[in-house]
Design a protein around this motif. Structure first.
Motif, PDB file in Angstrom:
ATOM      1  N   UNK A   1      -1.809   2.555  -5.426  1.00  0.00           N
ATOM      2  CA  UNK A   1      -1.334   3.938  -5.531  1.00  0.00           C
ATOM      3  C   UNK A   1      -2.529   4.860  -5.710  1.00  0.00           C
ATOM      4  N   UNK A   2      -2.304   6.152  -5.475  1.00  0.00           N
ATOM      5  CA  UNK A   2      -3.317   7.165  -5.757  1.00  0.00           C
ATOM      6  C   UNK A   2      -2.634   8.500  -6.031  1.00  0.00           C
ATOM      7  N   UNK A   3      -3.408   9.574  -6.072  1.00  0.00           N
ATOM      8  CA  UNK A   3      -2.851  10.879  -6.405  1.00  0.00           C
ATOM      9  C   UNK A   3      -1.879  11.423  -5.384  1.00  0.00           C
ATOM     10  N   UNK A   4      -1.827  10.828  -4.195  1.00  0.00           N
ATOM     11  CA  UNK A   4      -0.859  11.240  -3.184  1.00  0.00           C
ATOM     12  C   UNK A   4       0.405  10.414  -3.196  1.00  0.00           C
ATOM     13  N   UNK A   5       0.509   9.460  -4.131  1.00  0.00           N
ATOM     14  CA  UNK A   5       1.727   8.643  -4.255  1.00  0.00           C
ATOM     15  C   UNK A   5       2.709   9.382  -5.149  1.00  0.00           C
ATOM     16  N   UNK A   6       3.861   9.736  -4.622  1.00  0.00           N
ATOM     17  CA  UNK A   6       4.790  10.589  -5.368  1.00  0.00           C
ATOM     18  C   UNK A   6       6.222  10.109  -5.214  1.00  0.00           C
ATOM     19  N   UNK A   7       7.051  10.513  -6.177  1.00  0.00           N
ATOM     20  CA  UNK A   7       8.502  10.391  -6.084  1.00  0.00           C
ATOM     21  C   UNK A   7       8.940   8.948  -5.840  1.00  0.00           C
ATOM     22  N   UNK A   8       9.488   8.652  -4.657  1.00  0.00           N
ATOM     23  CA  UNK A   8      10.001   7.311  -4.369  1.00  0.00           C
ATOM     24  C   UNK A   8       8.910   6.251  -4.504  1.00  0.00           C
ATOM     25  N   UNK A   9       7.665   6.596  -4.167  1.00  0.00           N
ATOM     26  CA  UNK A   9       6.552   5.653  -4.347  1.00  0.00           C
ATOM     27  C   UNK A   9       6.394   5.292  -5.816  1.00  0.00           C
ATOM     28  N   UNK A  10       6.541   6.281  -6.682  1.00  0.00           N
ATOM     29  CA  UNK A  10       6.385   6.051  -8.113  1.00  0.00           C
ATOM     30  C   UNK A  10       7.552   5.248  -8.685  1.00  0.00           C
ATOM     31  N   UNK A  11       8.727   5.385  -8.085  1.00  0.00           N
ATOM     32  CA  UNK A  11       9.869   4.562  -8.498  1.00  0.00           C
ATOM     33  C   UNK A  11       9.545   3.087  -8.254  1.00  0.00           C
ATOM     34  N   UNK A  12       9.052   2.771  -7.049  1.00  0.00           N
ATOM     35  CA  UNK A  12       8.733   1.385  -6.713  1.00  0.00           C
ATOM     36  C   UNK A  12       7.619   0.861  -7.617  1.00  0.00           C
ATOM     37  N   UNK A  13       6.532   1.622  -7.731  1.00  0.00           N
ATOM     38  CA  UNK A  13       5.402   1.172  -8.554  1.00  0.00           C
ATOM     39  C   UNK A  13       5.819   1.003 -10.013  1.00  0.00           C
TER      40      UNK A  13
ATOM     41  N   UNK B   1       0.845  -1.196   0.000  1.00  0.00           N
ATOM     42  CA  UNK B   1       0.000   0.000   0.000  1.00  0.00           C
ATOM     43  C   UNK B   1       0.885   1.252   0.000  1.00  0.00           C
ATOM     44  N   UNK B   2       0.946   1.943  -1.157  1.00  0.00           N
ATOM     45  CA  UNK B   2       1.738   3.166  -1.290  1.00  0.00           C
ATOM     46  C   UNK B   2       0.855   4.395  -1.456  1.00  0.00           C
ATOM     47  N   UNK B   3      -0.415   4.287  -1.124  1.00  0.00           N
ATOM     48  CA  UNK B   3      -1.314   5.436  -1.263  1.00  0.00           C
ATOM     49  C   UNK B   3      -0.915   6.551  -0.294  1.00  0.00           C
ATOM     50  N   UNK B   4      -1.015   7.790  -0.787  1.00  0.00           N
ATOM     51  CA  UNK B   4      -0.678   8.972   0.023  1.00  0.00           C
ATOM     52  C   UNK B   4       0.731   8.895   0.593  1.00  0.00           C
ATOM     53  N   UNK B   5       1.620   8.236  -0.118  1.00  0.00           N
ATOM     54  CA  UNK B   5       3.034   8.189   0.271  1.00  0.00           C
ATOM     55  C   UNK B   5       3.770   9.239  -0.557  1.00  0.00           C
TER      56      UNK B   5
END
Length: 431
Positions: A295-307, A239-243
């Motif tokens: 993921x959601x609209x609050x998933x950014x940067x490092x979260x997007x690297x993993x996803x 769960x990487x939401x709002x990360x």
């Protein structure tokens, strides 16, 4: 208008030119392309003239240091929303935030059109409990308008003594009028990793931010979940939401838990020898466990690297909504004076397939909006309802499925509910 080079202007030209030369030498010392080495002397003279006019004609006397710092801030904030000048307090706060404890409200923010945009509230912080949401625009901090402030200045105003309060004026999409939220500051202790069993054999691990020890914490939680499942862990929701992100190195280490000998992310920079490729190791903890990433609209940067890495290598099913789209790398460059630093955007990062997510984000494989679910049962006639229908002939099963927990998950977190359903399907197809 004639430019008169008096003593003050001459001094300021020397000062500004010296600063520019020192900065250019430190950042671009090994550049072999000489066409950009020359400094625009006329423009530097113009900057010095502006500073001189302010010093001699502004309605109030202004300190030299304040003028120079404002000039530096203007240069950086004019580049992009993430580059900034960090005075000593802001530099110290940034160093604290990567270790998991700092003071404030508990929100990750950026600048957008002169306002503070909330990237994400951090779990279990004052801002999270007050109802701040990803995407909110903050227009005022107490009585201070945000427009005209740099990002570091806005962040500094939001921080303060634990127990003190601040009133945020918030503009939210879908609401006609701005509204105010009064939030009490606290010491923010970020627990970046949490886990739970969703039902037997299926679990979730939530990462709220990427810090120095995040990967080790994820491994610890997964091992605990495997013990709880008696070694029968059949699927995991990451769960990487709002990360809002965090350390690039931490995102690579988390990806390495699930990827074996694969490219995770690479960066491209104008600075020679500053473009990197980050690879997972050959031996990894969970190369085959069924995996869904939320993921959601609050998933950014490092979260997007993993996803992005897990999606490109078809290692996981990505579910949820479009991510934030921050695909740039900021480098902290300490300066020589008074513990100050630059936070400068120095590179873009790319997913293994060569896709830049800057401004676009990660597109989920399966789009699942967060919302409420209303069940509607339609009762149709079955064989057992027919008059004279044959009996089954077998004893009824004693272990009838209890769907009460499943219903609670569906009502409380519909995206997680759908992720669990996906895991069950994967477990059937790939035991």
């Amino acid at each position: 208008m004639t430019f008169k080079k008096g003593p003050a202007v001459g001094y300021l030209v020397t000062l500004v030119m010296g600063f520019a030369l020192a900065f250019s030498a430190s950042v671009l010392a090994d550049r072999h392309n000489s066409e950009n080495r020359g400094l625009p002397v006329d423009e530097m003279r113009m900057l010095a003239e502006v500073i001189d006019r302010i010093k001699t004609a502004y309605v109030e006397e202004v300190d030299d240091r304040e003028l120079i710092e404002n000039a530096i801030k203007g240069m950086l904030t004019g580049l992009d929303p993430h580059s900034d000048f960090l005075p000593p307090e802001a530099f110290a706060d940034l160093q604290e935030s990567t270790t998991g404890q700092f003071g404030g409200l508990g929100i990750e923010v950026t600048m957008e059109d002169g306002f503070v945009r909330v990237v994400s509230p951090i779990d279990d912080t004052p801002a999270f409990r007050a109802g701040i949401q990803a995407g909110d625009l903050i227009t005022k901090l107490d009585d201070t308008p945000v427009q005209g402030l740099s990002l570091s200045e806005a962040v500094e105003l939001m921080r303060g003594e634990p127990g003190s309060s601040i009133t945020l004026t918030v503009v939210r999409e879908g609401q006609a009028n701005p509204f105010e939220l009064t939030i009490e500051r606290a010491v923010i202790r970020v627990t970046s990793v949490r886990s739970r069993m969703l039902e037997p054999g299926f679990a979730s691990v939530r990462i709220s931010s990427f810090q120095q020890n995040t990967a080790a914490d994820v491994v610890r939680e997964i091992n605990r979940l495997r013990e709880e499942a008696n070694g029968e862990l059949r699927g995991l929701v990451l769960d990487l939401r709002n990360n809002p992100g965090g350390l690039l190195s931490a995102s690579v280490d988390v990806s390495d838990i699930f990827l074996s000998d694969k490219l995770v992310v690479y960066t491209e920079s104008r600075i020679p020898n500053n473009s990197f490729r980050y690879q997972s190791r050959r031996q990894t903890l969970l190369p085959d466990l069924n995996l869904v990433v939320l993921i959601n609209g609050g998933s950014a940067s490092a979260s997007e690297i993993v996803a992005g890495a897990l999606q490109d290598h078809k290692r996981a099913v990505i579910m949820g909504t479009q991510s934030f789209g921050k695909g740039s790398v900021q480098t902290i460059m300490p300066l020589s004076q008074d513990s100050t630093a630059l936070k400068l955007t120095t590179a873009r990062y790319f997913t293994p397939s060569g896709t830049s997510i800057q401004g676009t984000g990660i597109t989920p494989d399966i789009l699942v909006d967060q919302g409420s679910f209303t069940a509607q049962e339609v009762r149709l006639s079955r064989e057992a309802d027919l008059q004279g229908a044959l009996q089954n002939g077998q004893a009824a099963a004693d272990d009838a499925v209890d769907n009460a927990d499943d219903g609670r998950l569906r009502d409380q977190d519909y995206q997680m509910y759908e992720a669990l359903n996906m895991l069950k399907g994967l477990a059937i197809l790939k035991p």
